[in-house]
Motif scaffolding. Structure first.
Motif, PDB file in Angstrom:
ATOM      1  N   LYS A  56       4.378  -3.119   3.739  1.00 36.42           N
ATOM      2  CA  LYS A  56       4.004  -3.383   2.348  1.00 36.42           C
ATOM      3  C   LYS A  56       4.503  -2.256   1.459  1.00 36.42           C
ATOM      4  N   LEU A  57       5.275  -2.610   0.448  1.00 36.24           N
ATOM      5  CA  LEU A  57       5.759  -1.651  -0.536  1.00 36.24           C
ATOM      6  C   LEU A  57       4.846  -1.744  -1.749  1.00 36.24           C
ATOM      7  N   ARG A  58       4.170  -0.647  -2.061  1.00 37.82           N
ATOM      8  CA  ARG A  58       3.242  -0.609  -3.185  1.00 37.82           C
ATOM      9  C   ARG A  58       3.883   0.174  -4.322  1.00 37.82           C
ATOM     10  N   TYR A  59       3.828  -0.406  -5.532  1.00 44.24           N
ATOM     11  CA  TYR A  59       4.473   0.190  -6.699  1.00 44.24           C
ATOM     12  C   TYR A  59       3.463   0.748  -7.678  1.00 44.24           C
ATOM     13  N   GLN A  60       3.885   1.739  -8.466  1.00 40.41           N
ATOM     14  CA  GLN A  60       3.053   2.357  -9.500  1.00 40.41           C
ATOM     15  C   GLN A  60       2.777   1.371 -10.631  1.00 40.41           C
ATOM     16  N   SER A  61       3.852   0.768 -11.107  1.00 36.26           N
ATOM     17  CA  SER A  61       3.779  -0.104 -12.273  1.00 36.26           C
ATOM     18  C   SER A  61       3.076  -1.413 -11.944  1.00 36.26           C
ATOM     19  N   ARG A  62       2.189  -1.810 -12.808  1.00 31.73           N
ATOM     20  CA  ARG A  62       1.521  -3.102 -12.623  1.00 31.73           C
ATOM     21  C   ARG A  62       2.472  -4.261 -12.890  1.00 31.73           C
ATOM     22  N   ASP A  63       3.603  -3.952 -13.548  1.00 31.03           N
ATOM     23  CA  ASP A  63       4.596  -4.983 -13.823  1.00 31.03           C
ATOM     24  C   ASP A  63       5.425  -5.315 -12.586  1.00 31.03           C
ATOM     25  N   THR A  64       5.419  -4.427 -11.612  1.00 32.29           N
ATOM     26  CA  THR A  64       6.178  -4.654 -10.387  1.00 32.29           C
ATOM     27  C   THR A  64       5.219  -5.112  -9.303  1.00 32.29           C
ATOM     28  N   GLU A  65       5.450  -6.310  -8.794  1.00 35.68           N
ATOM     29  CA  GLU A  65       4.578  -6.861  -7.762  1.00 35.68           C
ATOM     30  C   GLU A  65       4.866  -6.203  -6.409  1.00 35.68           C
ATOM     31  N   ASP A  66       3.801  -5.903  -5.650  1.00 29.47           N
ATOM     32  CA  ASP A  66       3.972  -5.338  -4.319  1.00 29.47           C
ATOM     33  C   ASP A  66       4.770  -6.316  -3.456  1.00 29.47           C
ATOM     34  N   GLU A  67       5.554  -5.768  -2.528  1.00 30.66           N
ATOM     35  CA  GLU A  67       6.362  -6.595  -1.634  1.00 30.66           C
ATOM     36  C   GLU A  67       5.837  -6.471  -0.216  1.00 30.66           C
ATOM     37  N   GLU A  68       5.920  -7.559   0.544  1.00 27.65           N
ATOM     38  CA  GLU A  68       5.528  -7.545   1.948  1.00 27.65           C
ATOM     39  C   GLU A  68       6.629  -8.151   2.798  1.00 27.65           C
ATOM     40  N   LYS A  69       6.816  -7.563   3.990  1.00 33.55           N
ATOM     41  CA  LYS A  69       7.809  -8.063   4.933  1.00 33.55           C
ATOM     42  C   LYS A  69       7.203  -8.038   6.327  1.00 33.55           C
ATOM     43  N   GLU A  70       7.455  -9.091   7.103  1.00 32.44           N
ATOM     44  CA  GLU A  70       7.062  -9.107   8.511  1.00 32.44           C
ATOM     45  C   GLU A  70       8.272  -8.695   9.322  1.00 32.44           C
ATOM     46  N   LEU A  71       8.131  -7.618  10.107  1.00 33.16           N
ATOM     47  CA  LEU A  71       9.248  -7.092  10.877  1.00 33.16           C
ATOM     48  C   LEU A  71       8.805  -6.728  12.285  1.00 33.16           C
ATOM     49  N   THR A  72       9.758  -6.656  13.202  1.00 31.30           N
ATOM     50  CA  THR A  72       9.476  -6.069  14.503  1.00 31.30           C
ATOM     51  C   THR A  72       9.418  -4.563  14.302  1.00 31.30           C
ATOM     52  N   ASP A 121     -10.751   2.062  14.977  1.00 35.44           N
ATOM     53  CA  ASP A 121     -10.383   0.709  15.397  1.00 35.44           C
ATOM     54  C   ASP A 121      -9.008   0.340  14.857  1.00 35.44           C
ATOM     55  N   VAL A 122      -8.406  -0.626  15.526  1.00 35.97           N
ATOM     56  CA  VAL A 122      -7.157  -1.207  15.057  1.00 35.97           C
ATOM     57  C   VAL A 122      -7.519  -2.533  14.403  1.00 35.97           C
ATOM     58  N   ARG A 123      -7.176  -2.672  13.137  1.00 29.73           N
ATOM     59  CA  ARG A 123      -7.409  -3.934  12.425  1.00 29.73           C
ATOM     60  C   ARG A 123      -6.071  -4.510  12.022  1.00 29.73           C
ATOM     61  N   GLU A 124      -5.841  -5.738  12.450  1.00 22.03           N
ATOM     62  CA  GLU A 124      -4.565  -6.373  12.130  1.00 22.03           C
ATOM     63  C   GLU A 124      -4.526  -6.769  10.663  1.00 22.03           C
ATOM     64  N   ALA A 125      -3.341  -6.651  10.095  1.00 26.13           N
ATOM     65  CA  ALA A 125      -3.137  -7.003   8.686  1.00 26.13           C
ATOM     66  C   ALA A 125      -3.109  -8.513   8.531  1.00 26.13           C
ATOM     67  N   LYS A 126      -3.393  -8.950   7.346  1.00 17.02           N
ATOM     68  CA  LYS A 126      -3.257 -10.371   6.993  1.00 17.02           C
ATOM     69  C   LYS A 126      -1.995 -10.488   6.154  1.00 17.02           C
ATOM     70  N   SER A 127      -1.130 -11.389   6.555  1.00 16.52           N
ATOM     71  CA  SER A 127       0.156 -11.519   5.881  1.00 16.52           C
ATOM     72  C   SER A 127       0.139 -12.611   4.835  1.00 16.52           C
ATOM     73  N   ASP A 128       0.777 -12.314   3.695  1.00 16.70           N
ATOM     74  CA  ASP A 128       0.992 -13.312   2.660  1.00 16.70           C
ATOM     75  C   ASP A 128       2.430 -13.799   2.681  1.00 16.70           C
ATOM     76  N   VAL A 129       3.228 -13.266   3.611  1.00 17.36           N
ATOM     77  CA  VAL A 129       4.645 -13.624   3.700  1.00 17.36           C
ATOM     78  C   VAL A 129       4.761 -15.047   4.190  1.00 17.36           C
ATOM     79  N   ARG A 130       5.593 -15.821   3.543  1.00 23.03           N
ATOM     80  CA  ARG A 130       5.782 -17.227   3.924  1.00 23.03           C
ATOM     81  C   ARG A 130       7.198 -17.453   4.386  1.00 23.03           C
TER      82      ARG A 130
END
Length: 130
Positions: A56-72, A121-130
């Motif tokens: 997950k790439l988190r940005y400072q600006s509220r105008d820039t939407e965070d990005e998510e990628k599912e990767l190995t 604990d290890v908590r798995e992330a929830k993905s919004d990537v489609r």
């Protein structure tokens, strides 16, 4: 030692913690300058076929939407490497047994330090990537 070589050693610890089920989270921090990109987070993400991570790439600006990628994990290594010393000075690995910190100094040398674990604990992330 050049930071690239030290990062490879650091990533071996990332892979080991992932394989042993101790990997909780990885965070790229200490930005260089005042970029719009604030942090990059990597969390475990289980899929039916094999294990993946959510980047997950988190940005400072509220105008820039965070990005998510599912990767190995190997894809995440290739994805994150270009951000070292261009956007971030440090990478923090959080496991259930220890925290491992990779840092780059101003001369381009890398170092690894270890500390007490932040996560139990290890908590798995929830993905919004489609």
């Amino acid at each position: 030692m050049p930071y690239q070589d030290v990062f490879v050693l650091f990533w071996e610890q990332v892979k080991e913690s992932f394989q042993e089920g101790r990997f909780a989270k990885l965070t790229m921090a200490k930005t260089i300058g005042k970029p719009n990109l604030r942090n990059i987070f990597v969390r475990p993400l289980s899929s039916e076929d094999d294990f993946k991570v959510l980047v997950k790439l988190r940005y400072q600006s509220r105008d820039t939407e965070d990005e998510e990628k599912e990767l190995t994990l190997d894809e995440a290594f290739v994805f994150l490497k270009p951000y070292l010393k261009t956007s971030f000075w440090s990478v923090l690995l959080f496991t259930t047994t220890k925290d491992v910190i990779f840092k780059i100094n101003k001369k381009g040398a890398g170092s690894i330090t270890e500390g007490s674990p932040t996560f139990r604990d290890v908590r798995e992330a929830k993905s919004d990537v489609r």
